[in-house]
Design a protein around this motif. Structure first.
Motif, PDB file in Angstrom:
ATOM      1  N   TYR A  16     -14.057   8.949   0.813  1.00 20.35           N
ATOM      2  CA  TYR A  16     -13.422   7.703   0.378  1.00 20.35           C
ATOM      3  C   TYR A  16     -12.625   7.083   1.526  1.00 20.35           C
ATOM      4  N   VAL A  17     -12.536   5.748   1.475  1.00 21.08           N
ATOM      5  CA  VAL A  17     -11.733   5.006   2.439  1.00 21.08           C
ATOM      6  C   VAL A  17     -10.910   3.974   1.674  1.00 21.08           C
ATOM      7  N   VAL A  18      -9.676   3.792   2.083  1.00 28.11           N
ATOM      8  CA  VAL A  18      -8.834   2.773   1.452  1.00 28.11           C
ATOM      9  C   VAL A  18      -8.253   1.869   2.526  1.00 28.11           C
ATOM     10  N   SER A  19      -7.785   0.728   2.059  1.00 28.14           N
ATOM     11  CA  SER A  19      -7.065  -0.200   2.921  1.00 28.14           C
ATOM     12  C   SER A  19      -6.045  -0.923   2.068  1.00 28.14           C
ATOM     13  N   ARG A  20      -5.028  -1.442   2.716  1.00 33.65           N
ATOM     14  CA  ARG A  20      -4.052  -2.222   1.966  1.00 33.65           C
ATOM     15  C   ARG A  20      -3.447  -3.271   2.901  1.00 33.65           C
ATOM     16  N   SER A  21      -4.152  -4.360   3.022  1.00 34.21           N
ATOM     17  CA  SER A  21      -3.686  -5.436   3.890  1.00 34.21           C
ATOM     18  C   SER A  21      -2.645  -6.315   3.187  1.00 34.21           C
ATOM     19  N   LYS A  22      -2.721  -6.346   1.848  1.00 38.83           N
ATOM     20  CA  LYS A  22      -1.736  -7.093   1.054  1.00 38.83           C
ATOM     21  C   LYS A  22      -1.136  -6.165   0.020  1.00 38.83           C
ATOM     22  N   THR A  23       0.121  -6.377  -0.300  1.00 34.14           N
ATOM     23  CA  THR A  23       0.818  -5.504  -1.247  1.00 34.14           C
ATOM     24  C   THR A  23       0.095  -5.402  -2.582  1.00 34.14           C
ATOM     25  N   GLU A  24      -0.506  -6.503  -3.027  1.00 30.10           N
ATOM     26  CA  GLU A  24      -1.052  -6.530  -4.377  1.00 30.10           C
ATOM     27  C   GLU A  24      -2.450  -5.941  -4.502  1.00 30.10           C
ATOM     28  N   ASN A  25      -3.125  -5.697  -3.399  1.00 30.74           N
ATOM     29  CA  ASN A  25      -4.510  -5.223  -3.462  1.00 30.74           C
ATOM     30  C   ASN A  25      -4.667  -3.859  -2.796  1.00 30.74           C
ATOM     31  N   PHE A  26      -5.498  -3.036  -3.400  1.00 34.39           N
ATOM     32  CA  PHE A  26      -5.695  -1.684  -2.864  1.00 34.39           C
ATOM     33  C   PHE A  26      -7.136  -1.262  -3.151  1.00 34.39           C
ATOM     34  N   ARG A  28      -7.087  13.419 -10.557  1.00 35.61           N
ATOM     35  CA  ARG A  28      -6.873  13.930  -9.212  1.00 35.61           C
ATOM     36  C   ARG A  28      -6.654  12.767  -8.259  1.00 35.61           C
ATOM     37  N   LEU A  29      -5.623  12.891  -7.450  1.00 36.43           N
ATOM     38  CA  LEU A  29      -5.239  11.818  -6.542  1.00 36.43           C
ATOM     39  C   LEU A  29      -6.183  11.776  -5.348  1.00 36.43           C
ATOM     40  N   ILE A  30      -6.713  10.597  -5.077  1.00 36.85           N
ATOM     41  CA  ILE A  30      -7.618  10.421  -3.947  1.00 36.85           C
ATOM     42  C   ILE A  30      -6.846   9.939  -2.726  1.00 36.85           C
ATOM     43  N   TYR A  31      -6.185   8.811  -2.867  1.00 31.16           N
ATOM     44  CA  TYR A  31      -5.351   8.223  -1.829  1.00 31.16           C
ATOM     45  C   TYR A  31      -4.184   7.516  -2.492  1.00 31.16           C
ATOM     46  N   TYR A  32      -3.149   7.314  -1.711  1.00 29.52           N
ATOM     47  CA  TYR A  32      -2.058   6.489  -2.163  1.00 29.52           C
ATOM     48  C   TYR A  32      -1.536   5.644  -1.001  1.00 29.52           C
ATOM     49  N   SER A  33      -0.740   4.652  -1.371  1.00 29.20           N
ATOM     50  CA  SER A  33      -0.199   3.747  -0.366  1.00 29.20           C
ATOM     51  C   SER A  33       1.258   3.453  -0.696  1.00 29.20           C
ATOM     52  N   ALA A  34       2.101   3.531   0.313  1.00 30.29           N
ATOM     53  CA  ALA A  34       3.526   3.278   0.111  1.00 30.29           C
ATOM     54  C   ALA A  34       3.882   1.812   0.348  1.00 30.29           C
ATOM     55  N   ALA A  35       3.040   1.091   1.045  1.00 27.65           N
ATOM     56  CA  ALA A  35       3.292  -0.323   1.353  1.00 27.65           C
ATOM     57  C   ALA A  35       2.051  -0.857   2.051  1.00 27.65           C
ATOM     58  N   ALA A  36       2.063  -2.129   2.324  1.00 32.34           N
ATOM     59  CA  ALA A  36       0.940  -2.711   3.062  1.00 32.34           C
ATOM     60  C   ALA A  36       0.783  -1.987   4.391  1.00 32.34           C
ATOM     61  N   ASP A  37      -0.457  -1.641   4.695  1.00 30.13           N
ATOM     62  CA  ASP A  37      -0.826  -0.982   5.949  1.00 30.13           C
ATOM     63  C   ASP A  37      -0.328   0.450   6.062  1.00 30.13           C
ATOM     64  N   ILE A  38       0.156   1.027   4.960  1.00 33.66           N
ATOM     65  CA  ILE A  38       0.570   2.432   4.966  1.00 33.66           C
ATOM     66  C   ILE A  38      -0.185   3.154   3.864  1.00 33.66           C
ATOM     67  N   SER A  83       5.653  -1.313  -4.739  1.00 38.85           N
ATOM     68  CA  SER A  83       5.378  -0.845  -3.383  1.00 38.85           C
ATOM     69  C   SER A  83       4.228   0.146  -3.348  1.00 38.85           C
ATOM     70  N   TYR A  84       4.203   1.017  -4.344  1.00 40.66           N
ATOM     71  CA  TYR A  84       3.279   2.145  -4.304  1.00 40.66           C
ATOM     72  C   TYR A  84       2.052   1.894  -5.161  1.00 40.66           C
ATOM     73  N   MET A  85       0.913   2.240  -4.608  1.00 33.64           N
ATOM     74  CA  MET A  85      -0.343   2.172  -5.337  1.00 33.64           C
ATOM     75  C   MET A  85      -1.132   3.445  -5.108  1.00 33.64           C
ATOM     76  N   PHE A  86      -1.961   3.779  -6.114  1.00 28.25           N
ATOM     77  CA  PHE A  86      -2.648   5.065  -6.130  1.00 28.25           C
ATOM     78  C   PHE A  86      -4.082   4.895  -6.615  1.00 28.25           C
ATOM     79  N   TRP A  87      -4.945   5.768  -6.131  1.00 30.74           N
ATOM     80  CA  TRP A  87      -6.284   5.888  -6.681  1.00 30.74           C
ATOM     81  C   TRP A  87      -6.475   7.317  -7.169  1.00 30.74           C
TER      82      TRP A  87
END
Lengths: 112, 114
Positions: free
Chosen positions: B64-74, B44-54, B30-34
């Motif tokens: 920096y900008v992030v996106s997560r339209s699919k669970t597997e990609n960040f 140092r943590l830049i961004y993280y994501s708890a799920a798609a679109d979060i 579920s969780y991904m990090f940069w």
């Protein structure tokens, strides 16, 4: 700001000797993890110790945690040249917050 | 094989250019990090994501900008690269938002901005 800080910054030992690295942190934690990073690679998880545990073993690794002193140590016994790497501790915020915070690491060099 | 893959491994670009670093994981975590790794600063943590679109900011999100339209990609995008963003960037994934589960790291992208 860093939660965990490793000590020493660098350590050089002979193969077969034991290596001890220390980590100090500032606020209460739920868990503390140790990671290894080989040159040019990502971090690899070694061991996780919870705040209610005092010692944990995994193969040649021994981790201790002293929550009263806010410190942890990683002992690698009978070191090998392949143990040459950087070692990081990582802590979470004790409030249940999300962040896992990494220290700057200890660079270990094991001479064959 | 299950794992986490970052691309490219090396990138050289110029200030002001847009750069996107890719991260793909096959564990369905579920969780991904940069993170960025610089000498003397650890990770140092830049961004993280708890799920798609979060997604949410970490310690050093500016620029920096992030996106997560699919669970597997960040993917991580530097909208207008600056020299201070020269660093090694690591993507990681985990099964938990708490520190009670390990994070699994890719092998990093070494980014140089001239």
């Amino acid at each position: 700001s860093q939660q965990g800080e490793e000590d020493p910054q660098a350590l050089s030992i002979q193969e077969g000797e034991n290596a001890t690295m220390n980590c100090s942190y500032k606020t209460s934690i739920n868990n503390l993890q140790w990671y290894r990073q080989n040159s040019g690679r990502g971090l690899v998880h070694l061991i996780l110790i919870r705040s209610n545990e005092r010692e944990k073993h995994s193969g040649r690794l021994r981790v201790t945690l002293d929550t009263s002193k806010k410190s942890s140590s990683l002992l690698i016994t009978a070191s090998r040249a392949a143990d040459t790497a950087s070692y990081f501790c990582a802590t979470d915020e004790g409030t249940g917050g999300f962040k896992t915070i990494f220290g700057a690491g200890t660079r270990l060099f094991v001479k064959a | 094989d299950a794992g986490i893959t970052q691309s490219p491994r090396y990138k050289i670009t110029e200030t002001g250019r847009q750069v996107t670093l890719m991260c793909h994981q096959t564990w369905s975590h579920s969780y991904m990090f940069w993170y960025r790794q610089d000498l003397g600063h650890g990770l140092r943590l830049i961004y993280y994501s708890a799920a798609a679109d979060i997604t949410d900011k970490g310690e050093v999100p500016d620029g920096y900008v992030v996106s997560r339209s699919k669970t597997e990609n960040f993917p991580l995008t530097l909208e207008s690269a600056t020299r201070s963003q020269t660093s090694v960037y690591f993507c990681a994934s985990s099964d938990s938002r708490l520190g009670n589960q390990p994070q699994h790291f890719g092998d990093g992208t070494r980014l140089s901005i001239l």
